[in-house]
Structure formats: C-alpha cells, structure tokens
Design an enzyme around this catalytic site. Structure first.
Site, PDB file in Angstrom:
ATOM      1  N   ARG A   1       0.820  -1.215   0.000  1.00  0.00           N
ATOM      2  CA  ARG A   1       0.000   0.000   0.000  1.00  0.00           C
ATOM      3  C   ARG A   1       0.851   1.262   0.000  1.00  0.00           C
ATOM      4  O   ARG A   1       0.411   2.311  -0.437  1.00  0.00           O
ATOM      5  CB  ARG A   1      -0.941  -0.020   1.212  1.00  0.00           C
ATOM      6  CG  ARG A   1      -2.063  -1.042   1.030  1.00  0.00           C
ATOM      7  CD  ARG A   1      -2.788  -1.290   2.306  1.00  0.00           C
ATOM      8  NE  ARG A   1      -1.865  -1.747   3.353  1.00  0.00           N
ATOM      9  CZ  ARG A   1      -2.158  -1.821   4.646  1.00  0.00           C
ATOM     10  NH1 ARG A   1      -3.335  -1.440   5.073  1.00  0.00           N
ATOM     11  NH2 ARG A   1      -1.273  -2.273   5.506  1.00  0.00           N
TER      12      ARG A   1
ATOM     13  N   HIS B   1       7.293 -22.573  17.084  1.00  0.00           N
ATOM     14  CA  HIS B   1       8.719 -22.921  17.102  1.00  0.00           C
ATOM     15  C   HIS B   1       9.049 -24.027  18.118  1.00  0.00           C
ATOM     16  O   HIS B   1       9.729 -25.000  17.802  1.00  0.00           O
ATOM     17  CB  HIS B   1       9.571 -21.692  17.439  1.00  0.00           C
ATOM     18  CG  HIS B   1       9.274 -20.500  16.581  1.00  0.00           C
ATOM     19  ND1 HIS B   1       8.954 -20.593  15.254  1.00  0.00           N
ATOM     20  CD2 HIS B   1       9.250 -19.171  16.864  1.00  0.00           C
ATOM     21  CE1 HIS B   1       8.765 -19.383  14.759  1.00  0.00           C
ATOM     22  NE2 HIS B   1       8.924 -18.502  15.718  1.00  0.00           N
TER      23      HIS B   1
ATOM     24  N   ASP C   1       7.383 -21.804   9.358  1.00  0.00           N
ATOM     25  CA  ASP C   1       7.863 -21.686  10.725  1.00  0.00           C
ATOM     26  C   ASP C   1       9.375 -21.554  10.557  1.00  0.00           C
ATOM     27  O   ASP C   1      10.060 -22.547  10.280  1.00  0.00           O
ATOM     28  CB  ASP C   1       7.523 -22.941  11.541  1.00  0.00           C
ATOM     29  CG  ASP C   1       7.987 -22.806  12.980  1.00  0.00           C
ATOM     30  OD1 ASP C   1       9.084 -22.248  13.200  1.00  0.00           O
ATOM     31  OD2 ASP C   1       7.269 -23.246  13.885  1.00  0.00           O
ATOM     32  N   HIS C   2       9.887 -20.331  10.681  1.00  0.00           N
ATOM     33  CA  HIS C   2      11.276 -20.119  10.243  1.00  0.00           C
ATOM     34  C   HIS C   2      12.287 -20.928  11.066  1.00  0.00           C
ATOM     35  O   HIS C   2      13.397 -21.173  10.615  1.00  0.00           O
ATOM     36  CB  HIS C   2      11.625 -18.626  10.216  1.00  0.00           C
ATOM     37  CG  HIS C   2      11.923 -18.020  11.546  1.00  0.00           C
ATOM     38  ND1 HIS C   2      10.943 -17.625  12.421  1.00  0.00           N
ATOM     39  CD2 HIS C   2      13.102 -17.742  12.170  1.00  0.00           C
ATOM     40  CE1 HIS C   2      11.504 -17.134  13.513  1.00  0.00           C
ATOM     41  NE2 HIS C   2      12.811 -17.193  13.389  1.00  0.00           N
TER      42      HIS C   2
HETATM   43  C1  BG6 Z   1       9.205 -14.913  15.854  1.00  0.00           C
HETATM   44  C2  BG6 Z   1       8.475 -14.303  17.019  1.00  0.00           C
HETATM   45  O1  BG6 Z   1       8.436 -15.910  15.269  1.00  0.00           O
HETATM   46  O2  BG6 Z   1      10.426 -15.465  16.304  1.00  0.00           O
HETATM   47  C3  BG6 Z   1       9.340 -13.262  17.708  1.00  0.00           C
HETATM   48  O3  BG6 Z   1       7.273 -13.703  16.575  1.00  0.00           O
HETATM   49  C4  BG6 Z   1      10.685 -13.834  18.077  1.00  0.00           C
HETATM   50  O4  BG6 Z   1       8.685 -12.744  18.858  1.00  0.00           O
HETATM   51  C5  BG6 Z   1      11.314 -14.515  16.869  1.00  0.00           C
HETATM   52  O5  BG6 Z   1      11.503 -12.779  18.528  1.00  0.00           O
HETATM   53  C6  BG6 Z   1      12.567 -15.251  17.270  1.00  0.00           C
HETATM   54  O6  BG6 Z   1      13.218 -15.687  16.125  1.00  0.00           O
HETATM   55  P1  BG6 Z   1      14.795 -15.887  16.107  1.00  0.00           P
HETATM   56  O7  BG6 Z   1      15.078 -16.473  14.775  1.00  0.00           O
HETATM   57  O8  BG6 Z   1      15.381 -14.528  16.328  1.00  0.00           O
HETATM   58  O9  BG6 Z   1      15.087 -16.802  17.241  1.00  0.00           O
END
Ligand code: BG6
Length: 497
Positions: free
Chosen positions: A50, A248, A185-186
């Site tokens: 946007r 996670h 889910d990274h």
């Molecule tokens: C995210 C959360 O999914 O993961 C955040 O929303 C968190 O709150 C983050 O800080 C942590 O990711 P990483 O890769 O920095 O451990």
C-alpha cells in the site's frame, strides 16, 4: 558455490513488500541465494504494497535492507546492480481487484518474454487480517488456476486459536491444494534445527538410547533479551504461548521426539511429527496450574542498560495481562516417551539470548566407585545449542588426572565454527529455496498446525479466563518468574543453561 538443485523459472509475488519482513529477511535471503547461484536465470520479484513507491525507490529501500541485514554484510555495487533488475513494485490496495488483474498481465508478460511457463509463488508477508482477503482474491482472479505451477506462502501466526486455524485452513483449501501451501515456521529452516534429524537418524549411537529407558527428561529453552520492540499491537493479541510455543518450540519438540521416518519424503517426515503432537497429553483445564507457568516482565536492566517493563512498551495496555514468559511441562503418551517430562520455556527480556535443547539421561543404575570419588557426579547429558552458539555437546564422566580416583563431568563438543568454514545460510534462504523447488518437508501442514493449537488450547483458555494478579512478576534481565523454577524443582530438576 555452484548449486546442484535449480528451480524452474519463478516469479515471487510478495504481498506486503514495503514491510519489515521483506526488508529484513526475504530480500536479503533472495539476494544471498542469487549470489550463491541458486536462483534460476529467469526470475523476478514483484512487490505489492500500500505504501507509495516507484521501482527505483523500492530497490533503494531494499538495498538498505540488504546492506543492514544480509549475512554477508554490505553488498557489492556491481552485484547489487545486476540483481536489483529483477525487483519491481506495484502500489495498490489488497482489496482492489485491479491489483490482481495487473499481476496476471505482468506474469503473462514474463512468460512471453521468457518463452516458458513460470512457477508463481504468492508470499503473504502481511498481518493475518489480510490473509483471507488476499487468498480469496488470488483465487477469484484466476492467478493460481494452474495448480501445479502456483504456491502460496503464509507467515505465522496461522490462526489465533484452534477454531480460527481450522477456518483459515478451510478457506485456503478452497483455492489451493495442501501441497501448494507453505506455512512458514522459520525455526525449521535453521541449520541447527535441521541438524537434529541428522544427529538422531544418521548415527547409530544415539537412537537405541533415545527413549524412556535411558532419558530422564528433556528441556527446551528459547530465551530472548529483546523485548516486544515495536510489536506491541501484535503481541497484545499473542503472548508467549501463541508467539513461540505453539509453533517454534512444539516443532523442536517434535524433532526431538519423533519416530525415525522411513524416508525423507515431505509427508513421511510430517506424519512422524504430527504423531508426536497427537500423542502430547492434553492438559485438563483444572490442572493447568500444575503444568504451566506464566510471567510478564517489569522494568529492569539488560547488559547495564535500563529497560522498560512490558506495560510501559508502546501500544501495550497499561494493565495488560499478556504473558511475555511461559513455561510448560509436557508428557508424550506413547511407548517411547511415557512418563518422561519435557519442560519448555520461553521469554522476552530474559538475562540472555539463547535457544538450547537438553537431553538429560538417567543416572547409572549402580555406582561402583567410592562415595568420595563421585562428589561431582552428573548423569550424561546432550546439549544441542540452536543459537547464537551453534553446536552439540555431550557431557560424560571422566577420571580426573591424579593419584586419587576422582570422577567429574567433561564435555565432548562439536562446534559449527570450528568444524566448518562455509557460511551458514539463513533460515529464510533454505525455506525460500524449498518453496521454489516445491519441497514442503520443512513447512507446517494443516493438520500439524491444528494439532499444535489443540495441545495448547486448555492453557490459553485457562489463562485468558483467569487473569494473573502477580504481573509483572519478573524484572527485565532475569531468568523469568520464580514459579518457573518451582515447576521443574518439584520434580527434582533444575533448568540447565
Ligand atoms: C518470531 C516471534 O516468530 O520469532 C518473535 O514472533 C521472536 O517474537 C522470533 O523474537 C525469534 O526468532 P529468532 O530467529 O530470532 O530466534
């Protein structure tokens, strides 16, 4: 590095391309994939958002992002110039049908120019309120009508609770087949997290003892020094359970507890993981107090700097009852894990930033050594460090050098930085490449997401129905509330690390 797996011609359409995720994570990841030659020759990113921007200002904005957040540091002028040609921007409202018509035209132009059909990846880097709108419009505009060539990527949070996750899954399934849906889910893209499976299933040593006969308990800690930063609005609707444990941490738990997969086919791996979620004992509402502890940070100190309490953060209710810390004791009701507690905890504004999994083994059945030799006795332990330190440590007993028999724990360590010289890809590099290649192994399937919500619903519901009168109950910079110590101490253990 020359890549061996090449994706087909691809266009990634990023909805919310002017936002933080694209700036900090997605474009730096795509840029690194480009430098490592994973990106196909025919490739483009179409940003939709946007914010008003031209192609030039969009590229300039992303250039700053890459220079600030790429794992390689600042970009080289000629490399960025060559890469940035593939970036373009479309300003528009996600509700506006013409945005989608224009995208279709643009995609067809690419296909004509490249003389080949392209894989269309639709990346929803937007707040969840827009999911339905955008997914619906992608469907009604026909952008995704070729099912084998189109994919949708959805960021967490996937739903707000079990009901909303089910609704969202239904909606997504009206347009996309499950195999086209990539729920990110990274954590699953992190090197150290992927390595859990290699450690467990590529070695003959550990699997035979990976069960209730040898393992006393498991701990998973994901602690952050950061507070909620500028995400108060989001965090007020989430809290630590939804933000970290539902996704996670339960995924880490699945990797530790799953049965060996027969193959590394996406559905085989995901079936074994969902088995764990289904076997997690549902905590009864009336027992939540015995299994789960919540906390909220007050003002305190982080590395010598005074920091605000949660209730003083921007966009946070002054009387907020949201938890910024949660600890839960789980049990997995199956043959392998019966009666082995799995303690998990996560919190913002903790004393350190660390993600670590500890497998604590049972003591030896009999100590043949004299009592004075074993004062420092400690049962075996495997510690998997996910971040920031990356490695695996096995602690075992050894005789101290000397004329007396003295036994004490020592460590056998594997450290990524000592063992490898190659750079470690960011989680988003791994995951974006998998999306382009059509590999869903590291993504959350609909039933996994729903099972994870169903595990946590009793805790979420109980906490929402009963406000804590003790918040804030830990100062920023501490290890969380003292009740978290109690949760584990009453079983005779303590948090490790
Ligand atoms: C995210 C959360 O999914 O993961 C955040 O929303 C968190 O709150 C983050 O800080 C942590 O990711 P990483 O890769 O920095 O451990």
């Amino acid at each position: 590095m020359e890549s061996s797996r090449k994706a087909d011609p691809t266009v990634i359409v990023i909805f919310g391309a002017g936002g933080d995720l694209a700036w900090r994570k997605l474009i730096p990841a795509i840029y690194n994939l480009y430098l490592d030659q994973w990106i196909p020759k025919n490739f483009a990113v179409l940003g939709v958002g946007r914010t008003e921007m031209t192609d030039t200002s969009f590229r300039k904005h992303l250039h700053e992002g890459v220079d600030s957040f790429s794992r390689r540091g600042k970009s080289k002028k000629n490399e960025w110039a060559a890469f940035s040609k593939c970036l373009s921007y479309h300003q528009g409202d996600f509700k506006d049908a013409s945005v989608y018509q224009n995208l279709e035209k643009q995609l067809q132009t690419f296909e004509k120019t490249w003389k080949t059909p392209v894989t269309r990846v639709f990346y929803l880097a937007v707040p969840p309120v827009f999911f339905e709108e955008i997914a619906g419009k992608i469907g009604s505009s026909g952008l995704a009508k070729n099912k084998s060539m189109s994919r949708i990527v959805v960021e967490k949070p996937f739903g707000h609770d079990l009901e909303s996750a089910k609704r969202l899954n239904e909606l997504v399934h009206q347009i996309f087949h499950e195999s086209q849906v990539y729920r990110i889910d990274h954590y699953l893209g992190k090197e150290t997290v992927q390595n859990i499976l290699a450690f467990r299933f590529a070695n003959a040593l550990f699997e035979p003892i990976w069960n209730r006969n040898y393992i006393d308990h498991v701990q998973i800690t994901v602690a952050e020094q950061l507070g909620v930063e500028n995400r108060g609005n989001y965090y007020e609707t989430a809290g630590a359970l939804r933000d970290m444990i539902q996704n996670h941490i339960l995924q880490l738990l699945c990797l530790i507890a799953m049965e060996p997969p027969v193959s590394f086919e996406a559905d085989e791996v995901r079936n074994r993981k969902v088995d764990v979620l289904n076997a997690l004992r549902r905590i009864r509402h009336e027992d939540v107090h015995a299994y789960a502890v919540r906390g909220q940070y007050g003002p305190g100190w982080i590395e010598g700097k005074k920091v605000k309490g949660y209730r003083q953060e921007p966009d946070v209710n002054k009387n907020s009852n949201k938890e910024t810390f949660a600890a839960v004791k789980f049990f997995i009701d199956n043959w392998r894990w019966q009666d082995v507690p799995v303690y998990v905890r996560t919190g913002k504004r903790m004393n350190e930033t660390v993600s670590v999994i500890t497998i604590q083994f049972r003591p030896v059945p009999h100590r043949s050594f004299p009592a004075e030799a074993t004062e420092n006795w400690q049962p075996n332990r495997i510690v998997m460090s996910i971040q920031p330190h990356m490695g695996i440590k096995l602690s075992f007993q050894a005789k101290r050098p000397g004329l007396k028999m003295q036994i004490a724990p020592v460590d056998m360590s594997f450290d990524y930085k000592d063992s490898y010289t190659t750079g470690t890809p960011e989680a988003y590099e791994t995951l974006l490449l998998d999306v382009m290649l059509g590999d869903t192994t590291l993504f959350m399937r609909a039933d996994q997401v729903e099972a994870a919500w169903s595990v946590l619903m009793p805790v979420i519901e109980t906490w929402e129905a009963n406000k804590s009168v003790h918040f804030p109950n830990y100062a920023a910079g501490m290890q969380g509330p003292s009740d978290a110590e109690g949760l584990i101490a009453k079983d005779g253990h303590n948090w490790i690390g």
